[in-house]
Design a protein around this motif. Structure first.
Motif, PDB file in Angstrom:
ATOM      1  N   LEU A 145      -3.339  16.788  14.173  1.00 36.77           N
ATOM      2  CA  LEU A 145      -2.111  16.186  13.667  1.00 36.77           C
ATOM      3  C   LEU A 145      -2.343  15.649  12.259  1.00 36.77           C
ATOM      4  O   LEU A 145      -3.426  15.173  11.944  1.00 36.77           O
ATOM      5  CB  LEU A 145      -1.671  15.046  14.597  1.00 36.77           C
ATOM      6  CG  LEU A 145      -1.309  15.423  16.027  1.00 36.77           C
ATOM      7  CD1 LEU A 145      -0.881  14.172  16.802  1.00 36.77           C
ATOM      8  CD2 LEU A 145      -0.220  16.465  16.085  1.00 36.77           C
ATOM      9  N   ASP A 192       2.657  15.849  22.548  1.00 35.44           N
ATOM     10  CA  ASP A 192       2.542  14.456  22.123  1.00 35.44           C
ATOM     11  C   ASP A 192       1.302  13.851  22.752  1.00 35.44           C
ATOM     12  O   ASP A 192       0.967  14.141  23.908  1.00 35.44           O
ATOM     13  CB  ASP A 192       3.773  13.650  22.546  1.00 35.44           C
ATOM     14  CG  ASP A 192       5.052  14.175  21.917  1.00 35.44           C
ATOM     15  OD1 ASP A 192       5.086  14.311  20.685  1.00 35.44           O
ATOM     16  OD2 ASP A 192       6.003  14.468  22.652  1.00 35.44           O
ATOM     17  N   GLY A 302       3.632  14.752  18.175  1.00 40.88           N
ATOM     18  CA  GLY A 302       2.929  15.947  17.736  1.00 40.88           C
ATOM     19  C   GLY A 302       3.860  17.078  17.349  1.00 40.88           C
ATOM     20  O   GLY A 302       4.980  16.867  16.877  1.00 40.88           O
TER      21      GLY A 302
END
Length: 399
Positions: A145, A192, A302
């Motif tokens: 990320l 995420d 994400g």
């Protein structure tokens, strides 16, 4: 050049350059670099592009972008390859084994980069045969990320000239070399990261009444949180909630003060994704409070879900069947893994397909993200030529 002659021409060029493509892939495999640290990789890619007479430029730190200009007056499409490696120690004993301890191309990004360089070489020779431009995007940081794709988009990679469509490929050890797989519509999940800290009051394990046991609270949260998927989500929306790390640093007779948990939430619907975040926060914080403890939940947003635009994917499928034969183009199921190519799919019509890398006899079947991942290098005879053909066909259909 007529279509009937163009496919054999591209296939001949792909075969002619196959040994060079393999050599490039092996060089990259032996010299992997982690996300956003791809300095030497970017320099190598830049050097290879300059050999073709192209003018590459840096983007998003360690990314590289270049433009192949065909005849004027046509559209622009983009081809993407990612370049970063993973923090994995390679265990395979091959001549091109990673020379960087603890770092390995375990997800095939060396294959992606070598394939795009091979496709660039083919397309550069054929630029008099197509109208329009092909933007070559060598992306950093797919594995971490916020994802290099998002940074490249913010820096204008899909502009000047504006990109109409984006194509990308990814290795797939479940398919033999020579085949590809694809799926129209929603294909890969959003992702995420979840970080939970459950705070209580530690003490002696023999006197639980004097303490506030965060381990017990954590156990209830881990179990109860699954109802967000099983009872809050529509059965029509794929969702995954997994907790992969739990640290309760006590002892057999010691209740710790806090418990730390890490997990992931994935789905294929952005509206439900946002709603699920709210449910998770309410459940974790509320359940902990009801038991006298406190839970802090951090959700790191994400990648979005990956959408293969149906009309473009249908054209890619038809073109791939022309190039490889219908028997070598297969339908894929939805996959709950994530890919930051999804950012491109949210910004422009896109198609992300899978390149078979397993040998017919079962060799090279190790999964990505494992220390023994490798490919049947016959895939490098397929990947560059197919990508070049898809690009030429898509430009012709948009013109």
């Amino acid at each position: 050049m007529p279509e009937s002659q163009l496919i054999p021409r591209i296939q001949a060029l792909a075969a002619q350059y196959a040994a060079d493509t393999v050599a490039i892939r092996r060089h990259l495999h032996a010299h992997p670099e982690l996300s956003f640290e791809e300095t030497n990789t970017a320099a190598f890619v830049t050097q290879e592009l300059r050999k073709l007479g192209l003018t590459p430029r840096p983007i998003a730190g360690t990314g590289v972008v270049a433009l192949i200009e065909g005849r004027p007056g046509g559209p622009t499409i983009a081809l993407r390859a990612d370049m970063d490696a993973l923090p994995i120690q390679e265990t395979s004993d091959v001549p091109y084994k990673s020379t960087n301890p603890g770092v390995m191309h375990a997800c095939g990004h060396d294959v992606h980069t070598a394939s795009l360089l091979g496709a660039a070489r083919i397309l550069n020779e054929l630029k008099g045969e197509f109208k329009g431009n092909i933007k070559l995007m060598f992306q950093p940081g797919e594995e971490r990320l916020p994802g290099g794709a998002s940074l490249m988009i913010k820096e204008g990679v899909l502009e000047d000239p504006a990109v109409g469509h984006v194509l990308g490929q990814h290795v797939f050890p479940h398919l033999p070399a020579g085949k590809i797989g694809l799926r129209s519509g929603r294909y890969m999940a959003s992702t995420d990261e979840l970080y939970l800290t459950i705070k209580g009051k530690g003490g002696h394990g023999a006197m639980p009444e004097m303490n506030l046991d965060p381990v017990l609270v954590a156990a209830h949260i881990i179990v109860a949180a699954q109802q967000v998927v099983s009872r809050r989500a529509s059965p029509k929306i794929p969702s995954v909630l997994s907790f992969g790390k739990v640290i309760a640093n006590g002892a057999t007779n010691v209740i710790p003060n806090e418990v730390y948990i890490e997990g992931t939430f994935r789905t294929l619907n952005e509206e439900w994704r946002a709603e699920a975040h709210q449910h998770l926060r309410q459940l974790c914080e509320g359940l902990a409070a009801s038991m006298g403890a406190m839970c802090e939940l951090e959700i790191r947003h994400g990648y979005p879900y990956l959408e293969n635009e149906p009309a473009l994917t249908a054209r890619v499928r038809a073109a791939a069947e022309q190039y490889l034969g219908p028997e070598n183009v297969v339908e894929l199921d939805q996959w709950m893994a994530a890919e930051d190519f999804a950012y491109f799919s949210q910004a422009a019509p896109a198609c992300f397909y899978r390149l078979g890398t397993r040998h017919e006899d079962g060799r090279f079947a190790a999964s990505v993200h494992t220390p023994t991942f490798d490919i049947d290098e016959q895939a490098l005879a397929t990947g560059p030529g197919l990508m070049a053909w898809l690009a030429v066909q898509e430009l012709a259909r948009q013109a």
